[in-house]
Scaffold this active site. Sequence first.
Site, short mmCIF file in Angstrom:
data_model
loop_
_atom_site.label_atom_id
_atom_site.label_comp_id
_atom_site.label_asym_id
_atom_site.label_seq_id
_atom_site.Cartn_x
_atom_site.Cartn_y
_atom_site.Cartn_z
N HIS A 9 -9.94 -7.67 -5.39
CA HIS A 9 -9.65 -7.51 -3.95
C HIS A 9 -10.60 -8.39 -3.14
O HIS A 9 -11.12 -7.98 -2.11
CB HIS A 9 -9.82 -6.04 -3.58
CG HIS A 9 -8.99 -5.56 -2.42
ND1 HIS A 9 -8.02 -4.61 -2.55
CD2 HIS A 9 -9.00 -5.90 -1.11
CE1 HIS A 9 -7.47 -4.36 -1.37
NE2 HIS A 9 -8.04 -5.14 -0.48
N TYR B 105 0.88 -1.17 0.00
CA TYR B 105 0.00 0.00 0.00
C TYR B 105 0.91 1.21 0.00
O TYR B 105 1.81 1.30 0.84
CB TYR B 105 -0.90 0.02 1.24
CG TYR B 105 -2.17 -0.74 1.05
CD1 TYR B 105 -3.04 -0.40 0.02
CD2 TYR B 105 -2.51 -1.79 1.88
CE1 TYR B 105 -4.22 -1.10 -0.17
CE2 TYR B 105 -3.69 -2.50 1.70
CZ TYR B 105 -4.54 -2.14 0.67
OH TYR B 105 -5.70 -2.83 0.48
N ASP C 57 -6.19 -1.19 -6.61
CA ASP C 57 -7.66 -1.15 -6.67
C ASP C 57 -8.27 -0.60 -5.39
O ASP C 57 -9.45 -0.78 -5.14
CB ASP C 57 -8.23 -2.55 -6.98
CG ASP C 57 -7.84 -3.58 -5.92
OD1 ASP C 57 -7.24 -3.20 -4.88
OD2 ASP C 57 -8.12 -4.78 -6.13
O1 173 Z 1 -9.17 -5.65 2.15
C1 173 Z 1 -8.73 -5.12 3.16
O2 173 Z 1 -9.29 -5.22 4.25
C2 173 Z 1 -7.51 -4.34 3.02
O3 173 Z 1 -6.91 -4.39 2.01
C3 173 Z 1 -7.04 -3.46 4.09
C4 173 Z 1 -6.65 -2.17 3.78
C5 173 Z 1 -6.25 -1.32 4.78
C6 173 Z 1 -6.25 -1.74 6.08
C7 173 Z 1 -6.61 -3.03 6.40
C8 173 Z 1 -7.00 -3.89 5.40
#
Ligand code: 173
Length: 496
Positions: free
Chosen positions: A356, A237, A265
Amino acid sequence: MSLVSSAAVAEHASRDSCWIVVHGKVYDVTDFLDEHPGGSKIILKYAGADATEAYEPIHPPNAITDNLPTDKHIGTVDPDTVVKVVKEVTEEDKRRQALLDARPPLDEIINLHDFEAVAKAVLPPKAWAYYSSASDDEITIRENRAAFQRVWFRPRILRDVTSVDWSTTILGQKSSLPVYISATALGKLGHPDGELNLTRAAGKHGVIQMIPTLASCSFDEILDAALPGQPLFLQLYVNRDREITKKYVQHAEKRGVKALFITVDAPQLGRREKDMRMKFVGDAGAKVQEGQKDIKQDQGVARAISSFIDPSLSWKDIPWFRSITNMHIILKGVSTPEDALLAYDAGLQGIVLSNHGGRQLDTARSGLENLPPIIAALKTRGPWPNPNFSVFIDGGVRRATDVLKALAMGASAVGIGRGFLYAFASYGQEGVEKSFQILREEFEMNLRLLGARNLSELTPDMVDASGLHQHVGLTPADNLFNATCKLHLSSLYPTR
Ligand code: 173
């Protein structure tokens, strides 16, 4: 660091002066309350007290030390002053223990769906809601499974399938299965060892794990649990602060991670309504009541901790990624031929056709349905398979037959997220190992039945995907309403 008595900590139990204890250390989080991505309310619940139990599944161990200035690190809690509270065993604890005791023995688990059933029964309701939820009406998560059921096999016969081999190479790394472990966040919600269950099982069985940015274990804990030379990928991320991302990526490369899967995404997290409902229930007992200011806490745990993700990420950033790392770079969350070609032309090493796990744009198509047009588009750039560009899919994969369909249709390998997550949530590392064994047995049998001795003998003519784009069918059952909204309603209006 100075020793602080529990009584002294307890004196700082308000919004004006808020101390908490995490892993035996005392922190002054007063000024941090409004910055906490999960909102201040959850911290204030533990004001003047030990927050470790709530902190642990959501944050890697270094989250607090990295984010809080050192002058807010007050000291170590004096162990002699800690009143040993014998933890009250609640009715809920007893109920969960009984469910855990009643788990079927592992040798009665015969497919990956079974893990899900056990996980649903034994997980705390909040953890189940977080893991299982998908966005809006949860149509895409169901479509991910349904799409596999619209592809049929055209098996070949009389091909001497005495010995069959389903091992492969993924991004240059050997893999005993044409499957990798896809990233899922917050593993400790499901099991005290969190993601390490996956790392250890993967190392033992020659499977590749994609480490999530938002793991409950720290990146280094995971790397330290890996065997020497064990191949690992990293899901990324991208932080609004690119220096943080740069440091993270370069540290990963230094520690030997082989490929970077940039999630594309999720510029904003989808609304997972099952998860959101749970927050309403869970926060009802907050010790300190908060005003209007705190709006984040009702959005579910994932949204709460995702505010660092940069929604401005764009194609213009790709050269920067290329400049900071030599790892393979793959975009995770591609859906169209247009974007597949942009990724290819940008010189990247692959894409994951993913929605996702149905957790982002609801009614987005499945990775499997997007596969044929994307392979067709990539063929305009040269022969397929292309040794320099991989196409992965994920979403709804539970069977070797699912994987074999995707491979026959041109995928390089397939990711499984929840399937393995449910395996460790229900049985720890052993569950994950068992899931690999189940898949091995399924690959062996199905390759034989299909008439392919190895994965390169899987060809597009072994599947009939002519119905893949037909979405007509029964209107999907409204599970979201039945399982959560109706329940919520009945708690609001018990007589209805
Ligand atoms: O799918 C999710 O829950 C995920 O990608 C996510 C994103 C940020 C924080 C925790 C989970």
